[in-house]
Every structure is written in structure tokens, then in C-alpha cells.
Design a protein around this motif. Sequence first.
Motif, PDB file in Angstrom:
ATOM      1  N   LYS A   7       0.829  -1.208   0.000  1.00 12.66           N
ATOM      2  CA  LYS A   7       0.000   0.000   0.000  1.00 12.66           C
ATOM      3  C   LYS A   7       0.864   1.259   0.000  1.00 12.66           C
ATOM      4  N   VAL A   8       1.873   1.322   0.854  1.00 11.79           N
ATOM      5  CA  VAL A   8       2.713   2.521   0.929  1.00 11.79           C
ATOM      6  C   VAL A   8       3.563   2.656  -0.332  1.00 11.79           C
ATOM      7  N   LYS A   9       3.983   1.529  -0.884  1.00 13.70           N
ATOM      8  CA  LYS A   9       4.732   1.549  -2.137  1.00 13.70           C
ATOM      9  C   LYS A   9       3.871   2.136  -3.255  1.00 13.70           C
ATOM     10  N   ARG A  10       2.618   1.690  -3.348  1.00 18.62           N
ATOM     11  CA  ARG A  10       1.723   2.205  -4.387  1.00 18.62           C
ATOM     12  C   ARG A  10       1.412   3.685  -4.188  1.00 18.62           C
ATOM     13  N   LEU A  11       1.276   4.112  -2.936  1.00 12.54           N
ATOM     14  CA  LEU A  11       1.017   5.530  -2.663  1.00 12.54           C
ATOM     15  C   LEU A  11       2.169   6.403  -3.163  1.00 12.54           C
ATOM     16  N   LEU A  12       3.396   6.031  -2.821  1.00  9.06           N
ATOM     17  CA  LEU A  12       4.547   6.828  -3.234  1.00  9.06           C
ATOM     18  C   LEU A  12       4.728   6.785  -4.745  1.00  9.06           C
ATOM     19  N   ARG A  19       3.290  13.263 -10.964  1.00  7.43           N
ATOM     20  CA  ARG A  19       4.085  14.475 -11.176  1.00  7.43           C
ATOM     21  C   ARG A  19       5.170  14.294 -12.241  1.00  7.43           C
ATOM     22  N   GLY A  20       5.258  13.103 -12.818  1.00  4.94           N
ATOM     23  CA  GLY A  20       6.261  12.836 -13.847  1.00  4.94           C
ATOM     24  C   GLY A  20       7.681  12.834 -13.310  1.00  4.94           C
ATOM     25  N   ILE A  21       7.854  12.360 -12.081  1.00  4.67           N
ATOM     26  CA  ILE A  21       9.163  12.363 -11.432  1.00  4.67           C
ATOM     27  C   ILE A  21       9.716  10.939 -11.401  1.00  4.67           C
ATOM     28  N   SER A  22      10.919  10.781 -11.953  1.00  4.46           N
ATOM     29  CA  SER A  22      11.578   9.471 -11.942  1.00  4.46           C
ATOM     30  C   SER A  22      12.332   9.296 -10.626  1.00  4.46           C
ATOM     31  N   ASN A  23      12.805   8.089 -10.396  1.00  8.65           N
ATOM     32  CA  ASN A  23      13.591   7.838  -9.180  1.00  8.65           C
ATOM     33  C   ASN A  23      14.924   8.581  -9.227  1.00  8.65           C
ATOM     34  N   SER A  24      15.464   8.790 -10.430  1.00  9.54           N
ATOM     35  CA  SER A  24      16.685   9.598 -10.571  1.00  9.54           C
ATOM     36  C   SER A  24      16.406  11.042 -10.174  1.00  9.54           C
ATOM     37  N   GLU A  37      20.694   9.778  -1.137  1.00 10.36           N
ATOM     38  CA  GLU A  37      20.131   8.519  -1.634  1.00 10.36           C
ATOM     39  C   GLU A  37      20.540   8.383  -3.092  1.00 10.36           C
ATOM     40  N   THR A  38      20.851   7.171  -3.506  1.00  9.89           N
ATOM     41  CA  THR A  38      21.140   6.929  -4.915  1.00  9.89           C
ATOM     42  C   THR A  38      19.870   6.447  -5.600  1.00  9.89           C
ATOM     43  N   LYS A  39      19.874   6.485  -6.915  1.00  6.88           N
ATOM     44  CA  LYS A  39      18.735   5.974  -7.661  1.00  6.88           C
ATOM     45  C   LYS A  39      18.495   4.511  -7.322  1.00  6.88           C
ATOM     46  N   SER A  40      19.569   3.739  -7.226  1.00  2.30           N
ATOM     47  CA  SER A  40      19.414   2.301  -6.938  1.00  2.30           C
ATOM     48  C   SER A  40      18.883   2.055  -5.524  1.00  2.30           C
ATOM     49  N   SER A  41      19.293   2.881  -4.552  1.00  2.77           N
ATOM     50  CA  SER A  41      18.755   2.682  -3.196  1.00  2.77           C
ATOM     51  C   SER A  41      17.271   3.038  -3.152  1.00  2.77           C
ATOM     52  N   ILE A  42      16.889   4.066  -3.901  1.00  4.34           N
ATOM     53  CA  ILE A  42      15.471   4.442  -3.979  1.00  4.34           C
ATOM     54  C   ILE A  42      14.681   3.348  -4.696  1.00  4.34           C
ATOM     55  N   ASP A  43      15.244   2.830  -5.799  1.00  6.29           N
ATOM     56  CA  ASP A  43      14.602   1.718  -6.519  1.00  6.29           C
ATOM     57  C   ASP A  43      14.322   0.557  -5.568  1.00  6.29           C
ATOM     58  N   SER A  44      15.329   0.195  -4.770  1.00  8.29           N
ATOM     59  CA  SER A  44      15.192  -0.935  -3.848  1.00  8.29           C
ATOM     60  C   SER A  44      14.144  -0.671  -2.779  1.00  8.29           C
ATOM     61  N   LYS A  45      14.201   0.503  -2.168  1.00  6.81           N
ATOM     62  CA  LYS A  45      13.256   0.834  -1.105  1.00  6.81           C
ATOM     63  C   LYS A  45      11.829   0.805  -1.618  1.00  6.81           C
ATOM     64  N   ILE A  46      11.602   1.440  -2.766  1.00  7.48           N
ATOM     65  CA  ILE A  46      10.245   1.498  -3.299  1.00  7.48           C
ATOM     66  C   ILE A  46       9.792   0.121  -3.769  1.00  7.48           C
ATOM     67  N   SER A  47      10.686  -0.634  -4.375  1.00  5.69           N
ATOM     68  CA  SER A  47      10.340  -1.975  -4.839  1.00  5.69           C
ATOM     69  C   SER A  47       9.893  -2.874  -3.691  1.00  5.69           C
ATOM     70  N   ARG A  48      10.619  -2.810  -2.565  1.00  3.67           N
ATOM     71  CA  ARG A  48      10.273  -3.616  -1.387  1.00  3.67           C
ATOM     72  C   ARG A  48       9.071  -3.043  -0.646  1.00  3.67           C
ATOM     73  N   GLY A  49       8.938  -1.722  -0.705  1.00  4.62           N
ATOM     74  CA  GLY A  49       7.886  -1.078   0.085  1.00  4.62           C
ATOM     75  C   GLY A  49       8.262  -1.000   1.553  1.00  4.62           C
ATOM     76  N   THR A  50       9.535  -1.193   1.841  1.00  6.10           N
ATOM     77  CA  THR A  50       9.997  -1.138   3.235  1.00  6.10           C
ATOM     78  C   THR A  50      10.928   0.049   3.393  1.00  6.10           C
ATOM     79  N   PHE A  51      10.346   1.155   3.779  1.00  7.62           N
ATOM     80  CA  PHE A  51      11.126   2.348   4.049  1.00  7.62           C
ATOM     81  C   PHE A  51      10.496   3.060   5.229  1.00  7.62           C
ATOM     82  N   SER A  52      11.285   3.931   5.828  1.00  3.17           N
ATOM     83  CA  SER A  52      10.831   4.616   7.044  1.00  3.17           C
ATOM     84  C   SER A  52       9.778   5.675   6.720  1.00  3.17           C
TER      85      SER A  52
END
Length: 91
Positions: A7-12, A19-24, A37-52
Motif C-alpha cells: 500500500k505505501v509503495k503504491r502511494l509513493l 508528477r512525472g518524477i523518476s527515481n533519478s 540517496e542513490t537511484k538504486s537505493s530508492i529503486d530498492s526501497k520502493i520496490s520492497r515497500g519497506t522504508f521509514s
Amino acid sequence: MSDWNDKVKRLLKSELVRRGISNSDLASMLEQIGIEETKSSIDSKISRGTFSASFFLQCLTVIGCEKIEIEEYENQLSIASEPEANYNLKK
């Protein structure tokens, strides 16, 4: 637990897409407020949906999101709801 992560992953993700904003782009925007944060760390966090919650709020802030709509799940709400009770109200 994974339902909440999803749910939180889909919200973000939806706010970023809206807004047309990429992870980069997000990584660059976060860097402007001192969050490294790097693009890859953001990719991982959003992919898992496990972030603070802090990361979530930082992202929403830098992309200019001031309001989000959260879907309600009746079965999940009932877990946290108060038991039904009859209250005597004085008039």
C-alpha cells in the motif's frame, strides 16, 4: 504485513507518476535538502515497500505533495476500532 508495504509503495509510486518524477529525479531532489540517496537505493526501497516514515515524508515534501488519499480497508480498520458500546449521554 506485506499488504501495508504494498500500500505505501503504491502511494509513493502514484505520487511520483502523477508528477512525472523518476527515481533519478527524486534522488536529485532529496540531495538538494541534504538527503543522500542513490537511484538504486530508492529503486530498492520502493520496490520492497519497506522504508521509514521519515523517508516517505521526505519524498512527499520534495515532490511538493501536500495531501494524499489513503484507501480504506474495512477488515483492517476493524482491528483498531473501539468495541461497540452503548453510552448514556446526559442532555
